[in-house]
Design a protein around this motif. Structure first.
Motif, PDB file in Angstrom:
ATOM      1  N   ILE A  44      43.211  88.066  43.582  1.00  0.00           N
ATOM      2  CA  ILE A  44      43.780  87.362  42.667  1.00  0.00           C
ATOM      3  C   ILE A  44      43.379  87.178  41.054  1.00  0.00           C
ATOM      4  O   ILE A  44      41.973  86.963  41.141  1.00  0.00           O
ATOM      5  CB  ILE A  44      44.140  85.912  43.231  1.00  0.00           C
ATOM      6  N   LEU A  45      43.965  87.425  40.228  1.00  0.00           N
ATOM      7  CA  LEU A  45      43.386  86.909  38.980  1.00  0.00           C
ATOM      8  C   LEU A  45      44.199  85.741  38.874  1.00  0.00           C
ATOM      9  O   LEU A  45      45.334  85.685  38.567  1.00  0.00           O
ATOM     10  CB  LEU A  45      44.017  88.042  37.811  1.00  0.00           C
ATOM     11  N   LEU A  46      43.631  84.586  38.206  1.00  0.00           N
ATOM     12  CA  LEU A  46      43.825  83.324  37.910  1.00  0.00           C
ATOM     13  C   LEU A  46      43.767  83.141  36.284  1.00  0.00           C
ATOM     14  O   LEU A  46      42.556  83.307  35.994  1.00  0.00           O
ATOM     15  CB  LEU A  46      43.482  82.276  38.726  1.00  0.00           C
ATOM     16  N   VAL A  54      40.725  70.405  35.549  1.00  0.00           N
ATOM     17  CA  VAL A  54      41.661  71.331  36.376  1.00  0.00           C
ATOM     18  C   VAL A  54      40.986  72.389  36.969  1.00  0.00           C
ATOM     19  O   VAL A  54      41.621  73.792  36.884  1.00  0.00           O
ATOM     20  CB  VAL A  54      43.025  71.613  35.808  1.00  0.00           C
ATOM     21  N   SER A  55      39.879  72.258  37.363  1.00  0.00           N
ATOM     22  CA  SER A  55      39.024  73.569  37.942  1.00  0.00           C
ATOM     23  C   SER A  55      39.862  74.094  38.945  1.00  0.00           C
ATOM     24  O   SER A  55      40.138  73.546  40.363  1.00  0.00           O
ATOM     25  CB  SER A  55      37.656  72.985  38.486  1.00  0.00           C
ATOM     26  N   PRO A  56      40.219  75.537  38.954  1.00  0.00           N
ATOM     27  CA  PRO A  56      40.855  76.145  39.943  1.00  0.00           C
ATOM     28  C   PRO A  56      40.280  76.350  41.327  1.00  0.00           C
ATOM     29  O   PRO A  56      40.764  76.288  42.377  1.00  0.00           O
ATOM     30  CB  PRO A  56      41.143  77.512  39.349  1.00  0.00           C
ATOM     31  N   ASN A  57      39.004  76.639  41.244  1.00  0.00           N
ATOM     32  CA  ASN A  57      38.225  76.758  42.704  1.00  0.00           C
ATOM     33  C   ASN A  57      38.061  75.383  43.415  1.00  0.00           C
ATOM     34  O   ASN A  57      38.388  75.509  44.649  1.00  0.00           O
ATOM     35  CB  ASN A  57      36.741  77.364  42.344  1.00  0.00           C
ATOM     36  N   THR A  66      37.215  85.077  45.847  1.00  0.00           N
ATOM     37  CA  THR A  66      38.502  85.037  45.972  1.00  0.00           C
ATOM     38  C   THR A  66      39.544  85.367  44.916  1.00  0.00           C
ATOM     39  O   THR A  66      40.480  85.959  44.871  1.00  0.00           O
ATOM     40  CB  THR A  66      39.142  83.452  46.651  1.00  0.00           C
ATOM     41  N   MET A  67      38.948  84.745  43.659  1.00  0.00           N
ATOM     42  CA  MET A  67      39.805  84.773  42.316  1.00  0.00           C
ATOM     43  C   MET A  67      38.926  85.302  41.478  1.00  0.00           C
ATOM     44  O   MET A  67      37.926  84.586  41.304  1.00  0.00           O
ATOM     45  CB  MET A  67      40.373  83.482  42.131  1.00  0.00           C
ATOM     46  N   PHE A  68      39.486  85.995  40.404  1.00  0.00           N
ATOM     47  CA  PHE A  68      38.754  86.507  39.126  1.00  0.00           C
ATOM     48  C   PHE A  68      39.604  85.427  38.235  1.00  0.00           C
ATOM     49  O   PHE A  68      41.058  85.243  38.225  1.00  0.00           O
ATOM     50  CB  PHE A  68      39.242  87.991  38.847  1.00  0.00           C
ATOM     51  N   ILE A 107      49.330  82.378  36.708  1.00  0.00           N
ATOM     52  CA  ILE A 107      49.236  81.579  35.172  1.00  0.00           C
ATOM     53  C   ILE A 107      49.254  79.891  35.948  1.00  0.00           C
ATOM     54  O   ILE A 107      50.536  79.613  36.420  1.00  0.00           O
ATOM     55  CB  ILE A 107      50.342  81.885  34.272  1.00  0.00           C
ATOM     56  N   LYS A 108      48.257  79.307  35.781  1.00  0.00           N
ATOM     57  CA  LYS A 108      48.214  78.094  36.119  1.00  0.00           C
ATOM     58  C   LYS A 108      48.088  76.995  34.963  1.00  0.00           C
ATOM     59  O   LYS A 108      47.036  77.155  34.228  1.00  0.00           O
ATOM     60  CB  LYS A 108      46.989  77.717  36.983  1.00  0.00           C
ATOM     61  N   GLY A 109      49.190  76.408  34.732  1.00  0.00           N
ATOM     62  CA  GLY A 109      49.198  75.256  33.725  1.00  0.00           C
ATOM     63  C   GLY A 109      49.016  73.960  34.316  1.00  0.00           C
ATOM     64  O   GLY A 109      48.736  73.806  35.614  1.00  0.00           O
ATOM     65  N   HIS A 110      48.837  72.686  33.518  1.00  0.00           N
ATOM     66  CA  HIS A 110      48.604  71.658  34.032  1.00  0.00           C
ATOM     67  C   HIS A 110      49.252  70.335  33.229  1.00  0.00           C
ATOM     68  O   HIS A 110      49.598  70.538  32.044  1.00  0.00           O
ATOM     69  CB  HIS A 110      47.158  71.218  34.069  1.00  0.00           C
TER      70      HIS A 110
END
Ligand SMILES: [Zn+2]
Length: 217
Positions: A44-46, A54-57, A66-68, A107-110
């Protein structure tokens, strides 16, 4: 009462590291060693906002490897243009897609995104800036994706609608990178949109078929 001077921010970080080294690291040591030996191969590329809340990890409870992750102000992906000044995000996408061969891009917004708000109010609250205003202006085309009844919405709903539009705009721009498009068409890659609200911990997910956003239960 004794006067206790507040710890300097960097000392809090170092304290946090010590806690991680003592408690978390031992439980992940085997994973870290394997990753050190074999290299990373995240699927996964996040691409998310740099916002400190909003830390993705943390949100996705992901183990190392797990994620780049590429974070910037407003989770913005500019249109494909190798001559752009905005090369940092392009380099992250190119590395993840061509070298790591990720299968999914998120693509993670918040909620309460300052970057999206700055784009919407055309940077009026920003100080005279070298970088910030031209950066958020890259997401201007997201205005075209706002709902028809946008002007009649409450401030909160306007905010949400614009945050969702910026995510969708980033997805559209990302799909325009030629080597991303190739892999999308070959079924080797999927792009997803997510929106996190730190107030109640809720997560919304974009359904590509319907183009609608739905709460993750
Ligand atoms: Zn943000």
């Amino acid at each position: 009462m004794l006067f206790r001077p507040q710890k300097a921010p960097i000392d809090r970080l170092v304290d946090g590291y010590r806690k991680f080294r003592r408690t978390t690291f031992p439980s992940l040591q085997r994973d870290f060693r394997r990753l050190a030996k074999e290299g990373q191969s995240p699927k996964i590329l996040l691409i998310g906002c740099a916002d400190s809340r909003v830390s993705p990890n943390l949100i996705f409870a992901t183990p190392p490897g797990t994620m780049f992750v590429a974070r910037n102000v407003g989770n913005i992906v500019p249109p494909h243009d190798p001559n752009t000044q905005a090369r940092s995000i392009g380099a992250a996408i190119e590395y993840a897609v061509k070298v790591l061969a990720v299968t999914d891009i998120v693509i993670k917004g918040h909620a309460r995104c300052g970057g999206v708000a700055a784009m919407l109010n055309r940077g009026v609250n920003l100080p005279e800036t070298d970088y910030l205003k031209p950066w958020v202006e890259i997401a201007e085309p997201a205005r075209m994706l706002l709902p028809a009844d946008y002007e009649s919405l409450s401030e909160e709903k306007k905010r949400l609608a614009s945050e969702l539009a910026v995510i969708q705009n980033s997805i559209m721009n990302l799909s325009g990178f030629p080597w991303v498009r190739e892999r999308l068409e070959a079924g080797m890659l999927k792009i997803h949109g997510l929106h996190f609200d730190m107030h109640d911990g809720s997560l919304m997910r974009l359904d590509h078929e319907s183009g609608e956003w739905a709460q993750v239960r």
